[in-house]
Scaffold this active site. Structure first.
Site, short mmCIF file in Angstrom:
data_model
loop_
_atom_site.label_atom_id
_atom_site.label_comp_id
_atom_site.label_asym_id
_atom_site.label_seq_id
_atom_site.Cartn_x
_atom_site.Cartn_y
_atom_site.Cartn_z
N LYS A 37 -50.60 -45.67 110.73
CA LYS A 37 -50.88 -44.70 111.79
C LYS A 37 -51.90 -43.68 111.28
CE LYS A 37 -47.53 -46.11 114.62
NZ LYS A 37 -47.72 -46.53 116.03
N ASP A 109 -35.52 -39.83 115.61
CA ASP A 109 -34.65 -40.76 116.35
C ASP A 109 -33.98 -41.74 115.39
OD1 ASP A 109 -37.00 -42.10 115.71
OD2 ASP A 109 -37.63 -42.38 117.78
N ARG A 212 -52.45 -53.79 120.70
CA ARG A 212 -53.09 -53.06 119.61
C ARG A 212 -54.28 -53.86 119.08
NH1 ARG A 212 -50.15 -48.76 118.21
NH2 ARG A 212 -47.88 -48.74 118.55
N PHE A 305 -32.99 -63.85 125.67
CA PHE A 305 -33.53 -64.51 124.48
C PHE A 305 -32.81 -64.03 123.21
CE2 PHE A 305 -36.62 -64.29 120.93
CZ PHE A 305 -36.77 -65.66 120.71
N LYS A 306 -32.67 -62.73 123.06
CA LYS A 306 -32.10 -62.18 121.83
C LYS A 306 -30.60 -62.44 121.71
CE LYS A 306 -35.82 -58.80 121.53
NZ LYS A 306 -36.25 -57.38 121.48
N GLU A 320 -33.36 -39.73 120.98
CA GLU A 320 -34.28 -38.76 120.41
C GLU A 320 -33.62 -37.39 120.26
OE1 GLU A 320 -38.32 -40.87 122.13
OE2 GLU A 320 -37.55 -39.11 123.17
#
Length: 336
Positions: A37, A109, A212, A305-306, A320
């Protein structure tokens, strides 16, 4: 003030060792994450005990806002037992001093289970919490999803292979891509990254979502070696089908990014998951984290799926935790 001097190699090494050895360690709290980052400003603080050993730490990244105040964010931090709220207060006090009035909020978080009791305790200590009160806005109401599918491998002490973890019906699903000739290899080279990026951008275009740039993942490669970051590539008869990026840090391996080509992928994403879980088993890693879901519902394709790989209920995190430093700017920028 215990603020990490990034120009002091010994101090950096000591800080990094604490982060990597702590049971509360997270890759997004590692100093390498600031290199990923790179358009954010890093500020790192810690607490020591009477013997001078680090007992708590927080790596913050400061980002610009439309105002003259920064947004300070400690992703999945801090690295400590956050339920010790008195210790948390001490660390946050040091963080606030280090921010020196430049941020309107300090947000963190941690991956700590939600409970009404803990939520109330945090509020009693002056923190603003964002969890169930923003849940109606979905998984993107918070920066990190609050509902995560996590495979607890400590429940399977005798498992040697991924197939050892599952009943026969699930075994059949996992075996299917391999029966169809899908093969998976992994590494952390430019070749694997190019293969990943091709599937990643193809999938983004298919779903009409942004993605990205490749430079982001190149920085990730530069920050983390192959013991920490691996790219898994699934192919069939030399044809690229599916990929995934996983990061190993602390007690877990985190399935972080994925991609797949258009057309028939021969259930290659199942093969990628199988090999990522195998990496966790081979390295005696406690947890395999498949990341977030929208809801525990068959209407949520991510959950469907998971859930093949994680039979337990999703883990609901506290969400948060905001230390508000400029109430006026906070009210302007943070909308519940």
């Amino acid at each position: 003030m215990p603020v990490l001097n990034l120009n002091d190699p010994q101090a950096v090494e000591r800080y990094e060792e604490f982060m990597r050895q702590s049971p509360y360690g997270q890759v997004t709290q590692d100093l390498g994450w600031a290199k990923v980052k790179n358009n954010w400003e890093p500020v790192d603080v810690y607490l020591e005990d009477d013997q001078g050993a680090i007992i708590a730490a927080m790596s913050m990244l400061l980002g610009d806002t439309p105002t003259d105040k920064k947004f300070a964010y400690a992703s999945k931090g801090p690295v400590m037992d956050v339920t010790d709220v008195d210790l948390l207060d001490r660390l946050v006090d040091e963080a606030v001093k280090a921010l020196d009035g430049r941020a309107y909020v300090l947000r963190f978080d941690p991956e700590v289970a939600y409970s009404d009791e803990f939520n109330t305790t945090l509020q009693d200590h002056g923190y603003v919490t964002r969890n169930r009160n923003v849940a109606d806005a979905g998984m993107h109401a918070t920066i990190q999803p609050r509902l995560n599918m996590v495979l607890d491998l400590t429940k399977f002490p005798d498992a040697k292979t991924t197939l050892d973890l599952y009943p026969s019906k699930t075994k059949s699903k996992i075996k299917r891509p391999f029966r169809d000739g899908v093969e998976v290899h992994s590494g952390n080279s430019a070749t694997e990254l190019d293969e990943f990026f091709k599937t990643y951008t193809t999938m983004a275009e298919r779903h009409g979502i942004t993605h990205r740039p490749i430079e982001y993942f190149q920085r990730m490669q530069a920050a983390f070696d192959a013991d920490t970051m691996r790219i898994f590539v699934a192919e069939r008869e030399g044809k690229l089908l599916s990929t995934g990026i996983a990061l190993k840090y602390g007690r877990k391996i985190w399935y972080m990014y994925a991609g797949s080509m258009d057309g028939n992928t021969y259930y290659a994403p199942y093969a990628v998951q199988s090999e990522m879980i195998q990496w966790a088993l081979d390295t005696n890693t406690d947890l395999y984290d498949l990341g977030g879901i929208e809801s525990e519902s068959t209407d949520d394709s991510l959950y469907v799926f998971k859930h093949v790989f994680v039979k337990d209920a999703p883990r609901e995190y506290i969400g948060e935790i905001d230390k508000v430093l400029d109430p006026e700017v906070y009210a302007e920028l943070v909308k519940d």
